[in-house]
Design a protein around this motif. Structure first.
Motif, short mmCIF file in Angstrom:
data_model
loop_
_atom_site.label_atom_id
_atom_site.label_comp_id
_atom_site.label_asym_id
_atom_site.label_seq_id
_atom_site.Cartn_x
_atom_site.Cartn_y
_atom_site.Cartn_z
N MET A 33 0.82 -1.21 0.00
CA MET A 33 0.00 0.00 0.00
C MET A 33 0.86 1.26 0.00
N PHE A 34 1.98 1.24 0.71
CA PHE A 34 2.89 2.39 0.65
C PHE A 34 3.42 2.56 -0.78
N PHE A 35 3.79 1.45 -1.40
CA PHE A 35 4.26 1.46 -2.79
C PHE A 35 3.18 1.99 -3.72
N ALA A 36 1.97 1.47 -3.58
CA ALA A 36 0.88 1.85 -4.46
C ALA A 36 0.52 3.33 -4.32
N ASN A 37 0.49 3.82 -3.10
CA ASN A 37 0.18 5.23 -2.88
C ASN A 37 1.23 6.13 -3.52
N GLU A 38 2.47 5.69 -3.49
CA GLU A 38 3.56 6.48 -4.06
C GLU A 38 3.56 6.43 -5.60
N GLN A 39 3.21 5.29 -6.17
CA GLN A 39 3.31 5.09 -7.61
C GLN A 39 2.02 5.37 -8.39
N ARG A 40 0.90 5.48 -7.73
CA ARG A 40 -0.40 5.61 -8.41
C ARG A 40 -0.44 6.78 -9.38
N GLU A 41 0.04 7.94 -8.96
CA GLU A 41 0.03 9.11 -9.85
C GLU A 41 0.93 8.90 -11.06
N ASN A 42 2.07 8.24 -10.88
CA ASN A 42 2.97 7.97 -12.00
C ASN A 42 2.27 7.09 -13.04
N VAL A 43 1.55 6.09 -12.58
CA VAL A 43 0.85 5.18 -13.49
C VAL A 43 -0.22 5.94 -14.25
N ARG A 44 -0.95 6.81 -13.58
CA ARG A 44 -2.00 7.60 -14.25
C ARG A 44 -1.40 8.56 -15.27
N ASP A 45 -0.24 9.16 -14.95
CA ASP A 45 0.42 10.09 -15.88
C ASP A 45 0.93 9.35 -17.11
N GLU A 46 1.48 8.17 -16.91
CA GLU A 46 2.03 7.39 -18.02
C GLU A 46 0.93 6.79 -18.90
N ASN A 47 -0.25 6.55 -18.33
CA ASN A 47 -1.35 5.93 -19.06
C ASN A 47 -2.62 6.77 -18.93
N GLY A 56 -4.81 -0.71 -10.79
CA GLY A 56 -4.48 -1.74 -9.81
C GLY A 56 -3.66 -2.86 -10.41
N LYS A 57 -4.01 -3.27 -11.62
CA LYS A 57 -3.26 -4.34 -12.29
C LYS A 57 -1.83 -3.91 -12.58
N VAL A 58 -1.67 -2.69 -13.06
CA VAL A 58 -0.32 -2.19 -13.38
C VAL A 58 0.50 -2.09 -12.10
N LEU A 59 -0.10 -1.57 -11.03
CA LEU A 59 0.62 -1.46 -9.76
C LEU A 59 1.02 -2.84 -9.24
N GLY A 60 0.13 -3.81 -9.37
CA GLY A 60 0.44 -5.17 -8.94
C GLY A 60 1.60 -5.77 -9.72
#
Length: 102
Positions: A33-47, A56-60
């Protein structure tokens, strides 16, 4: 001869759910969850235009791709948050017992 349909259903007694105390301490977050909270915005910006489920799938997938050395900071944060939760819970329970005995 066809069987007769019965419309009565066996009803079990329902027990009322205990209300959660809003003052109770929040549980500690996991390393993921710490990882996901940190990376969520990056995933949204990239996609752009990605759906919630796809995020959620990309973060996993990214979490699974991390090696132990890369996971260490998140696991340290999780351990620290777990300790915080246990301390707050002990204080909360002590205060609850004190109020109960009064």
């Amino acid at each position: 001869m066809p069987k007769e349909k019965t419309t009565k259903r066996a009803t079990a007694k329902r027990t009322e759910k205990k209300k959660k105390d809003p003052n109770a301490p929040k549980r500690g977050l996991s390393a993921y969850m710490f990882f996901a909270n940190e990376q969520r915005e990056n995933v949204r910006d990239e996609n752009p235009g990605i759906t919630f489920g796809q995020v959620g799938k990309v973060l996993g997938e990214r979490w699974k791709a991390l090696n132990d050395k890369q996971r260490t900071p998140y696991e340290a944060k999780a351990a620290q948050d777990k300790k915080r939760y246990e301390d707050e819970k002990a204080t909360y329970n002590a205060d609850a017992e004190e109020e109960e005995s009064s």
